[in-house]
Every structure is written in C-alpha cells, then in structure tokens.
Scaffold this active site. Structure first.
Site, PDB file in Angstrom:
ATOM      1  N   LYS A  54     -76.979 -47.703 -29.243  1.00 38.25           N
ATOM      2  CA  LYS A  54     -78.504 -48.317 -29.222  1.00 38.25           C
ATOM      3  C   LYS A  54     -78.656 -49.412 -28.175  1.00 38.25           C
ATOM      4  O   LYS A  54     -79.630 -49.664 -27.441  1.00 38.25           O
ATOM      5  CB  LYS A  54     -78.335 -48.703 -30.724  1.00 38.25           C
ATOM      6  N   GLN A  98     -77.110 -51.733 -39.495  1.00 37.92           N
ATOM      7  CA  GLN A  98     -76.216 -50.490 -39.588  1.00 37.92           C
ATOM      8  C   GLN A  98     -75.431 -50.124 -40.896  1.00 37.92           C
ATOM      9  O   GLN A  98     -74.860 -50.855 -41.522  1.00 37.92           O
ATOM     10  CB  GLN A  98     -75.167 -50.720 -38.303  1.00 37.92           C
ATOM     11  N   ASP A 123     -85.896 -48.585 -38.775  1.00 35.67           N
ATOM     12  CA  ASP A 123     -85.208 -47.232 -39.471  1.00 35.67           C
ATOM     13  C   ASP A 123     -86.174 -46.705 -40.537  1.00 35.67           C
ATOM     14  O   ASP A 123     -86.051 -45.322 -40.751  1.00 35.67           O
ATOM     15  CB  ASP A 123     -83.854 -47.683 -40.496  1.00 35.67           C
TER      16      ASP A 123
END
Length: 293
Positions: A54, A98, A123
């Site tokens: 990322k 995460q 997300d």
C-alpha cells in the site's frame, strides 16, 4: 477453447492510472494530493507485506502516505485515540486499520471500525457505508468487490441482465459484491456452506464469483461453458504455492474468462484502495464546502 485470462496486473494499472488522473484533477481544488494513513498493530508478517504494498502504491501515484505502526500490546483505548487523531487530521483523507488485529483487540473490531470517520473509511467497512451501499447511495465501497466490478467494466464483460452466482457470504466480499452486481442489473444468487445443490446453481451463472476460502473448491463441473469466473480466494497449500478457490487448470478449459491466482483479484484490491482514497479526498473537500456555507 481456453478461457480469456483476466490478468490483475493489466486492470490494476488501468485503475491506478484513472486514480492518478482523478487526483491530479482534484489537486487544484484540494490544494494537494490525497493522503492515506494505514494503522497496523503488531508484526503479523502477511499484514506487513500488505502494508508495504500500500505504501508503494501511494508513492507510485504521488499520494501522501502515513504509516502508524503500533506495538502488539496496544490497548483498545490507545488505538481508538489514534483513530481520533487521524479523523481530525486534515492532511489525511483515508484511514485504514489493517486486519486482522491481535487477539486481545479482535472482539473490539466492530467498535474500532465504527470509530473511523465514514468519509475516511477507505476499506468501506463502516456501517454507514455498508448501509449506503445497500440503499444504492454513493459510498466508499470495499476494495476487493469494487475492484472486481471495475475489472468487468474495463474488460467489456456485460453484467446487465446476466445471472451472477456468488459462493461466499462474507461482509468483505460476498455481500458487498452482491449489491454492486444488483446495482448493475444482474440477477444475483448468494451461495454458502449450507446451500443445497450448489453445483447445479453454480452452473447457471454467467458470472461466477468464488470467495469461499477453500482451495480448488470450484471444479469444472460447476461452471457453465463460457462463464466469467472471478476467483477471490488466496490459499497457501505449500510454503511457496498459492492457489485460489477455483481449480484453475480444469476450469479454464470451460470458462469464457477467468482470473488467475496469484496475479488476479489481489492486485485489484490495492489499486482500488487508491481510487477510494481519491474519492475520500473528494468527500473531505465537499464536506468542508458544506460546513462553510
């Protein structure tokens, strides 16, 4: 006839290029390039790989990237306080915590996700964004399903009027992609571990999405000739061997198009995260305008 190979590298490049162009177009109004913050708790090796990827994607597109690496022992209150700081930070447009979290934080996962500002939830897991997706409203959408839909569009594979079957009902892939397919006027069936006559249902699909988390679960006898098969699964069956949820070698002889594993959907996820970061930046800017009216 061997199926058309839907290579993630090609479509990820196209998604990233679109995201960079959108960011450049937004820059004069925003005053900067978009910014993404990734919060990681602990030192899970797989998570560290994802986070590095990322960061590299942000660097590649010229986005601002912030990594907040917290020790494994971080308590819930400390993590929530960090999210609050990022919510208030105007340089950060997107926030990603995460997953998976360490065991002592796992029970609080829902509370932690809900703490993220929905406009920064790149997300797409916040209940507000899930509700908007279900209602057919503008929202930040989970990256993997959104990437799959973008791939279908870029590949010129029609969705409207087609029969789509999804094997797997997770909140991360199965449920959100069902709503995205419905929004494009597909007729959608969701299957799961208790579905009766699963092979027969799967064979009806023009678009078959495998997201069940079991290696080589989808076999050739479950696939309609000419169908598009999207394999979301990533299963490690040996130290250096990854396979999907689809028996790739057998199914590619039946399907019309298929994604490989590795090299397929996984690459779309990070590319779509970049697109979501641009959309989050747009939402921050629009929200600021509303507040100044």
């Amino acid at each position: 006839m061997t199926a058309r190979l839907l290579e993630g590298k090609l479509f990820a490049r196209m998604i990233k290029d679109e995201a960079k162009q959108a960011a450049e177009a937004l820059k004069p109004s925003l005053g900067r390039m978009p910014g993404l913050a990734v919060v990681i708790v602990g030192e899970d090796p797989a998570s560290q790989v994802y986070v590095r990827n990322k960061e590299r994607a942000c660097e590649e597109l010229g986005f601002f990237s912030a990594l907040i690496a917290l020790p494994k022992e971080t308590c819930k209150e400390e993590l929530l306080a960090e999210i609050d700081r990022l919510n208030a930070n105007r340089r950060i447009d997107g926030i990603l915590v995460q997953l998976p979290l360490p065991r002592h934080l796992a029970e609080a996962e829902a509370e932690i996700i809900e703490r993220i500002d929905p406009r920064k939830d790149v997300d797409g897991f916040h209940p507000v964004n899930i509700g908007r997706l279900v209602a057919g409203e503008r929202s930040l959408v989970p990256c993997t399903p959104a990437g799959c839909m973008k791939m279908l569009a870029l590949a010129g594979i029609p969705v409207e009027g087609k029969r789509a079957v999804i094997i797997g009902r997770s909140n991360i892939v199965g449920k959100p992609i069902s709503h995205l397919l419905l929004a494009e006027n597909a007729t959608v069936t969701i299957c799961h571990s208790r579905t009766e006559n699963l092979p027969a249902i799967a064979r009806e699909a023009d678009i078959l999405v495998a997201a069940v988390g079991r290696p080589n679960f989808v076999t050739a006898d479950m696939v309609k000739p000419g169908a598009t098969v999207i394999d979301v699964g990533i299963n490690r069956i040996a130290p250096k061997k990854l396979v999907g949820d689809v028996d790739f070698e057998a199914v590619r002889e039946i399907a019309g198009a298929i994604t490989p594993v590795p090299g397929g959907v996984g690459l779309l996820t990070i590319a779509t995260l970049m697109a979501n970061t641009v959309e989050a930046a747009r939402l921050q800017m629009e929200g600021k305008r509303e507040r100044t009216k």
